[in-house]
Design an enzyme around this catalytic site. Sequence first.
Site, PDB file in Angstrom:
ATOM      1  N   ASP A  29      38.818  32.757  13.114  1.00 58.90           N
ATOM      2  CA  ASP A  29      39.625  33.517  14.055  1.00 58.90           C
ATOM      3  C   ASP A  29      41.008  32.866  14.063  1.00 58.90           C
ATOM      4  O   ASP A  29      41.170  31.736  13.570  1.00 58.90           O
ATOM      5  CB  ASP A  29      38.970  33.459  15.438  1.00 58.90           C
ATOM      6  CG  ASP A  29      39.872  33.993  16.526  1.00 58.90           C
ATOM      7  OD1 ASP A  29      40.306  35.151  16.404  1.00 58.90           O
ATOM      8  OD2 ASP A  29      40.166  33.249  17.475  1.00 58.90           O
ATOM      9  N   ASP A  74      36.818  30.998  18.942  1.00 60.74           N
ATOM     10  CA  ASP A  74      36.867  30.422  20.290  1.00 60.74           C
ATOM     11  C   ASP A  74      36.377  31.372  21.372  1.00 60.74           C
ATOM     12  O   ASP A  74      36.352  30.989  22.546  1.00 60.74           O
ATOM     13  CB  ASP A  74      38.304  30.009  20.631  1.00 60.74           C
ATOM     14  CG  ASP A  74      39.213  31.221  20.819  1.00 60.74           C
ATOM     15  OD1 ASP A  74      39.799  31.359  21.910  1.00 60.74           O
ATOM     16  OD2 ASP A  74      39.320  32.037  19.892  1.00 60.74           O
ATOM     17  N   ASP A 104      44.048  33.466  16.943  1.00 61.29           N
ATOM     18  CA  ASP A 104      44.537  33.098  18.274  1.00 61.29           C
ATOM     19  C   ASP A 104      43.463  32.342  19.045  1.00 61.29           C
ATOM     20  O   ASP A 104      42.353  32.838  19.247  1.00 61.29           O
ATOM     21  CB  ASP A 104      44.937  34.353  19.053  1.00 61.29           C
ATOM     22  CG  ASP A 104      46.134  35.055  18.441  1.00 61.29           C
ATOM     23  OD1 ASP A 104      47.175  34.397  18.274  1.00 61.29           O
ATOM     24  OD2 ASP A 104      46.024  36.256  18.124  1.00 61.29           O
TER      25      ASP A 104
END
Length: 226
Positions: free
Chosen positions: A15, A176, A17
């Site tokens: 991922d 995250d 961001d």
Amino acid sequence: MSGATTGPLRLILFDVDGTLVDSQGTIVACMTEAFVAEGLEPPQRAAILSIVGLSLPQALAQLAATQTVPVQEALVAGYKRAYQAARLREGAAHSPLYPGARAALDTLHAVPEYLLGVATGKSQRGLDALIEGHDLTMFVTRQVADHHPSKPHPSMILTAMSETGIPPADTVMIGDTTFDMEMGRAAGVTTIGVDWGYHAAAHLRADHMLSDFGALPGLLRRIWPD
């Protein structure tokens, strides 16, 4: 990559961001600007960060659930304008790499068996600008929101595996948010959660957790010992 491979190829998907770059300040500021421009009360910071990872239309449908579709569409457009302006104004500094991210990426890229990729809710334009700004040329597959259903749909991972010819057993998804982990589970790959991002680590339900980028190469060797 250089050198001959000595084992099966492995696909490592990231991922962006909240995982590779810390863009929360820009995201919150731009989302706030978009709501204010429409005469609306901006969401709280925690609410904004809770939708990071979703494609923009889905994110605004959640953040502005009581608004009409035209208003939600205006918010999407306003956010894009604000984000593009911030990127032009600040360059790569508006989304700095997390500590250790560059070193970990370079270390993994040097392993002939490892293929690196991204699966992100960013647009193609946004990812291209980020890659150029940070000189992140090591990603061989780049899956973005423009071409897929929003996370947690597994389309991004399934397409990355199809492009590279790597099966689920030899693929990991690193992220995250709960959306990243749900996407990984839906695609049948191993999930690695990071505890420095935008969703609480306790909610991720990842196969493995990471607290430091420096520990990633060792974790991957334990996942794939051969």
